[in-house]
Write a protein that holds these residues in place. Structure first.
Motif, PDB file in Angstrom:
ATOM      1  N   PRO A 122       0.757  -1.062   0.056  1.00  0.00           N
ATOM      2  CA  PRO A 122      -0.317  -0.300  -0.300  1.00  0.00           C
ATOM      3  C   PRO A 122       1.246   0.934   0.006  1.00  0.00           C
ATOM      4  N   VAL A 123       0.319   1.863  -0.626  1.00  0.00           N
ATOM      5  CA  VAL A 123       0.645   3.530  -0.417  1.00  0.00           C
ATOM      6  C   VAL A 123       0.741   4.584   0.510  1.00  0.00           C
ATOM      7  N   LEU A 124       1.354   4.277   1.478  1.00  0.00           N
ATOM      8  CA  LEU A 124       0.755   5.096   2.486  1.00  0.00           C
ATOM      9  C   LEU A 124       0.666   6.974   2.430  1.00  0.00           C
ATOM     10  N   GLU A 125      -0.349   8.060   3.522  1.00  0.00           N
ATOM     11  CA  GLU A 125      -0.881   9.075   3.408  1.00  0.00           C
ATOM     12  C   GLU A 125       0.684   9.402   3.769  1.00  0.00           C
ATOM     13  N   GLY A 126       1.682  10.734   3.315  1.00  0.00           N
ATOM     14  CA  GLY A 126       2.728  10.426   3.393  1.00  0.00           C
ATOM     15  C   GLY A 126       3.655  10.619   3.035  1.00  0.00           C
ATOM     16  N   ASP A 127       3.539   9.603   2.633  1.00  0.00           N
ATOM     17  CA  ASP A 127       5.061   8.726   2.202  1.00  0.00           C
ATOM     18  C   ASP A 127       5.511   9.369   1.225  1.00  0.00           C
ATOM     19  N   THR A 128       7.097   9.254   1.305  1.00  0.00           N
ATOM     20  CA  THR A 128       8.441  10.100   0.670  1.00  0.00           C
ATOM     21  C   THR A 128       8.858   8.865  -0.560  1.00  0.00           C
ATOM     22  N   GLU A 129       9.582   9.310  -1.345  1.00  0.00           N
ATOM     23  CA  GLU A 129       9.361   8.143  -2.199  1.00  0.00           C
ATOM     24  C   GLU A 129      10.118   7.188  -1.359  1.00  0.00           C
ATOM     25  N   GLU A 130      11.570   7.809  -0.674  1.00  0.00           N
ATOM     26  CA  GLU A 130      12.724   7.311   0.044  1.00  0.00           C
ATOM     27  C   GLU A 130      11.597   6.019   0.973  1.00  0.00           C
ATOM     28  N   ALA A 131      10.248   6.446   1.811  1.00  0.00           N
ATOM     29  CA  ALA A 131       9.859   5.471   2.344  1.00  0.00           C
ATOM     30  C   ALA A 131       9.501   4.239   1.530  1.00  0.00           C
ATOM     31  N   LEU A 132       8.470   4.643   0.415  1.00  0.00           N
ATOM     32  CA  LEU A 132       8.106   3.273  -0.231  1.00  0.00           C
ATOM     33  C   LEU A 132       8.902   2.824  -0.799  1.00  0.00           C
ATOM     34  N   ALA A 133       9.998   3.336  -1.883  1.00  0.00           N
ATOM     35  CA  ALA A 133      10.905   2.033  -1.822  1.00  0.00           C
ATOM     36  C   ALA A 133      11.486   1.597  -0.607  1.00  0.00           C
ATOM     37  N   ARG A 170       9.605   0.128   1.734  1.00  0.00           N
ATOM     38  CA  ARG A 170       9.272  -1.249   1.913  1.00  0.00           C
ATOM     39  C   ARG A 170       8.476  -1.514   0.619  1.00  0.00           C
ATOM     40  N   VAL A 171       8.599  -1.337  -0.492  1.00  0.00           N
ATOM     41  CA  VAL A 171       8.727  -2.140  -1.445  1.00  0.00           C
ATOM     42  C   VAL A 171       9.751  -3.393  -1.635  1.00  0.00           C
ATOM     43  N   LEU A 172      11.193  -2.470  -1.351  1.00  0.00           N
ATOM     44  CA  LEU A 172      12.260  -3.428  -1.525  1.00  0.00           C
ATOM     45  C   LEU A 172      12.467  -4.587  -0.054  1.00  0.00           C
ATOM     46  N   ALA A 173      11.611  -4.250   0.780  1.00  0.00           N
ATOM     47  CA  ALA A 173      11.661  -5.966   2.107  1.00  0.00           C
ATOM     48  C   ALA A 173      10.503  -6.901   1.294  1.00  0.00           C
ATOM     49  N   ALA A 174      10.218  -6.267  -0.021  1.00  0.00           N
ATOM     50  CA  ALA A 174       8.936  -6.863  -0.287  1.00  0.00           C
ATOM     51  C   ALA A 174       9.622  -7.392  -1.159  1.00  0.00           C
ATOM     52  N   GLU A 175      10.270  -7.054  -2.284  1.00  0.00           N
ATOM     53  CA  GLU A 175      11.079  -7.643  -3.343  1.00  0.00           C
ATOM     54  C   GLU A 175      12.310  -9.133  -2.826  1.00  0.00           C
ATOM     55  N   HIS A 176      12.197  -8.745  -1.271  1.00  0.00           N
ATOM     56  CA  HIS A 176      13.659  -9.518  -0.359  1.00  0.00           C
ATOM     57  C   HIS A 176      12.532 -11.077  -0.315  1.00  0.00           C
ATOM     58  N   ARG A 177      10.952 -10.698  -0.204  1.00  0.00           N
ATOM     59  CA  ARG A 177      10.134 -11.616   0.095  1.00  0.00           C
ATOM     60  C   ARG A 177       9.608 -12.647  -1.134  1.00  0.00           C
ATOM     61  N   LEU A 178       9.614 -11.463  -1.861  1.00  0.00           N
ATOM     62  CA  LEU A 178       9.228 -12.016  -3.338  1.00  0.00           C
ATOM     63  C   LEU A 178      10.352 -13.214  -4.105  1.00  0.00           C
ATOM     64  N   TYR A 179      11.113 -11.958  -4.780  1.00  0.00           N
ATOM     65  CA  TYR A 179      12.238 -12.957  -4.700  1.00  0.00           C
ATOM     66  C   TYR A 179      12.998 -14.605  -4.880  1.00  0.00           C
ATOM     67  N   PRO A 180      12.672 -14.786  -3.267  1.00  0.00           N
ATOM     68  CA  PRO A 180      13.244 -16.065  -3.527  1.00  0.00           C
ATOM     69  C   PRO A 180      11.793 -16.896  -3.094  1.00  0.00           C
ATOM     70  N   HIS A 181      10.825 -16.619  -3.219  1.00  0.00           N
ATOM     71  CA  HIS A 181       9.325 -17.367  -3.339  1.00  0.00           C
ATOM     72  C   HIS A 181       9.250 -17.401  -4.393  1.00  0.00           C
TER      73      HIS A 181
END
Length: 233
Positions: free
Chosen positions: A159-170, A172-183
């Motif tokens: 999710p994109v959260l209220e007040g997100d910055t580019e750095e904060a969103l990046a 969280r997405v990177l943490a998701a990448e670290h789960r998704l790629y091995p899966h």
């Protein structure tokens, strides 16, 4: 357990997704062995990560070659010498020619920090924020000649959260990448999914081999989505 797939990884930088694959491959039941890491940029952190894990490394600097084809021929030679049969891009910042893509067709994975086909290309998170999108994420797909195109193996929604910055969103997405790629690599290397035309489909597996999607755990958490596996579970 059948023989593990021999995986090569292409990188250009720090290798955080490479590290996620390295960590996953430590599990005895993981169906892939990382046998070679190649960087097109000398001295990057990802090479240090691979060496620390005991994985052979090579630097094939694209600047040393007169053409993309010559560079890719050197990549092919190194991958072939290592017996690689499945290839993963992990922050590899080079577009590959149709000839190279054809040689590795349906054996070559990439991860991109958006829910493809939305937001292909660079500056992804800034464009997501400018668009007003409320959900973004990442995608693992089989590589095709067109940039960030190809059959999708799995996605993680963030999710994109209220007040997100580019750095904060990046982050969280990177943490998701670290789960998704091995899966996703597990699904491909184990043979639980395969390309059917220009789509990825599951094949029948025993119930104890299935990998279901992970539900979101809370606000800001990601959820994994993979092709459904056909069969009675």
């Amino acid at each position: 357990m059948s023989a593990k797939r021999r995986v090569g990884v292409l990188i250009s930088g720090r290798g955080s997704n490479l590290q996620a694959l390295i960590d996953a491959a430590k599990a005895p039941d993981y169906p892939a062995d990382l046998v070679l890491v190649i960087s097109n940029v000398p001295g990057v952190q990802g090479l240090d990560r691979a060496e620390a894990a005991g994985i052979p490394t090579s630097t094939v600097n694209h600047r040393d070659f007169p053409s993309r084809e010559a560079f890719e021929a050197a990549l092919d030679e190194a991958l072939g010498a290592a017996g690689v049969d499945l290839l993963c891009n992990a922050g590899f910042m080079r577009l590959l020619t149709e000839g190279f893509v054809s040689r590795w067709l349906d054996r070559h994975l990439n991860i991109h920090p958006s829910l493809l086909p939305a937001f292909k290309g660079l500056d992804t998170h800034a464009r997501v924020l400018r668009s007003g999108a409320r959900i973004t994420g990442c995608t693992v797909h089989f590589v095709r000649a067109a940039m960030d195109d190809g059959p999708i193996v799995g996605q993680a929604a963030v999710p994109v959260l209220e007040g997100d910055t580019e750095e904060a969103l990046a982050a969280r997405v990177l943490a998701a990448e670290h789960r998704l790629y091995p899966h996703a690599l597990r699904l491909v290397a184990s043979g639980q999914v395969a390309v059917d035309g220009e789509r990825v489909a599951g094949i029948p597996v025993r119930p104890d081999e299935s990998n279901g999607a992970d539900a979101p755990e809370g606000r800001g958490e990601s959820a994994l989505f993979s092709p459904p596996l056909r069969g009675n579970f």
